[in-house]
Design an enzyme around this catalytic site. Sequence first.
Site, mmCIF file in Angstrom:
data_model
loop_
_atom_site.group_PDB
_atom_site.id
_atom_site.type_symbol
_atom_site.label_atom_id
_atom_site.label_comp_id
_atom_site.label_asym_id
_atom_site.label_seq_id
_atom_site.Cartn_x
_atom_site.Cartn_y
_atom_site.Cartn_z
ATOM 1 N N THR A 115 0.821 -1.228 0.000
ATOM 2 C CA THR A 115 0.000 0.000 0.000
ATOM 3 C C THR A 115 0.849 1.269 0.000
ATOM 4 O O THR A 115 0.353 2.328 -0.358
ATOM 5 C CB THR A 115 -0.910 0.031 1.245
ATOM 6 O OG1 THR A 115 -0.100 -0.043 2.425
ATOM 7 C CG2 THR A 115 -1.898 -1.116 1.212
ATOM 8 N N LYS A 188 -2.921 7.006 -0.216
ATOM 9 C CA LYS A 188 -2.881 6.420 1.122
ATOM 10 C C LYS A 188 -2.815 7.578 2.111
ATOM 11 O O LYS A 188 -1.842 8.308 2.161
ATOM 12 C CB LYS A 188 -1.670 5.506 1.272
ATOM 13 C CG LYS A 188 -1.593 4.790 2.626
ATOM 14 C CD LYS A 188 -0.454 3.803 2.675
ATOM 15 C CE LYS A 188 -0.393 3.051 4.010
ATOM 16 N NZ LYS A 188 0.716 2.051 4.037
HETATM 17 N N1 DGL Z 1 5.963 -2.229 3.366
HETATM 18 C C1 DGL Z 1 4.653 -1.740 3.002
HETATM 19 C C2 DGL Z 1 4.393 -1.988 1.519
HETATM 20 O O1 DGL Z 1 4.765 -3.038 1.010
HETATM 21 C C3 DGL Z 1 3.589 -2.415 3.780
HETATM 22 C C4 DGL Z 1 2.313 -1.702 3.628
HETATM 23 C C5 DGL Z 1 1.271 -2.527 2.942
HETATM 24 O O2 DGL Z 1 1.514 -3.231 1.932
HETATM 25 O O3 DGL Z 1 0.138 -2.384 3.381
HETATM 26 O O4 DGL Z 1 3.815 -1.101 0.885
#
Ligand code: DGL
Length: 352
Positions: A115, A188
């Site tokens: 995200t 986000k």
């Molecule tokens: N490390 C973050 C990413 O891969 C984790 C957040 C998520 O995927 O919700 O974007």
Amino acid sequence: MGSAIALGFAPAQSALAQAATAAKAQVVILATGGTIAGAGASAANSATYQAAKVPVDKLLASVPELGNLANVRGEQVFQIASESFTNEYLVKLAKRVSALAKQSDVDGIVVTHGTDTLEETAYFLNLTVHTNKPIVVVGSMRPGTALSADGALNLYNAVATAASPSSAGKGSLVVMNDEINSGRDVAKSVNIRTEAFKSPWGDLGMVVEGKTYWFRAPVKRHTTNSEFDIDKIDALPQVDIAYGYGNANDIAYKAFAANGAKALIHAGTGNGSVANQVVPALRELRAKGIQIIRSARVVGGGFVLRNAEQPDDQYDWVVAHDLNPQKARILAALALTRTNDSKDIQRIFMEY
Ligand code: DGL
């Protein structure tokens, strides 16, 4: 069933089953990693976990209900946390989406993604993949190992959206938390809640119990109406972002320029304001041919007005309009694959 086979009903049923299967949309899930593929040490770990651990076949197997919505198959394109995405990853992913969209046996595409930079990838796909077929980007805020994990329902909703003919022609879509948002608008906006993704201009619709409900449609250029085509792009120019804040200085802008940046996104205070002590450096860098694009650190529900906080006409600068700095970076990089004329770049920022 034994008697049915004996009486010969089974072939009829298998014909019905085959007809039902044939009637279902063909949806391909491209997995890139992120929390939706994450795993935590315990069910209580909703925010402490490792992203990009679960392979796509296990992801699909964990939601068997997907088969009620569509004929689904998965591909593992990457297995990374999305903060580590690069321009190279973006181009490779978009080229794969474009190739699949051209296939007659593909009706819709879902991209599972971390995200953190999901909004950037969704916007890039919105701008560069020339198809009317649904492209749906989905992630999760909690790993599948957590209590009340959101990934399974998000994935179910994403496949339902990608399988729905009503999703066609709306540009890239982001499905999270029962909402369908435009890949262009969404960002986000919260870092650890499931209700993390918001569009300043509102979501396009909802997906509930496998059905899509639409209330708006995008008005900005996208996909088949875009002048950017991923099939003709192999690399993106370097574009960097620097924040405006009290006591700011011009060191970051000069360093980015020395490192080869072709455009600089200023994430300005307020309406894209630039501190007096930073203006001279930006004017010098513009004179050297680097594009200066004013965005704002203030996100959501407004836009940077040209010639308001700065004399953009006089300085030959560009305003990012309503795009946040990270989306402005995506559009600036694409614009520079076609032009280095600041007036043409300003047109692009008003149209996409
Ligand atoms: N490390 C973050 C990413 O891969 C984790 C957040 C998520 O995927 O919700 O974007």
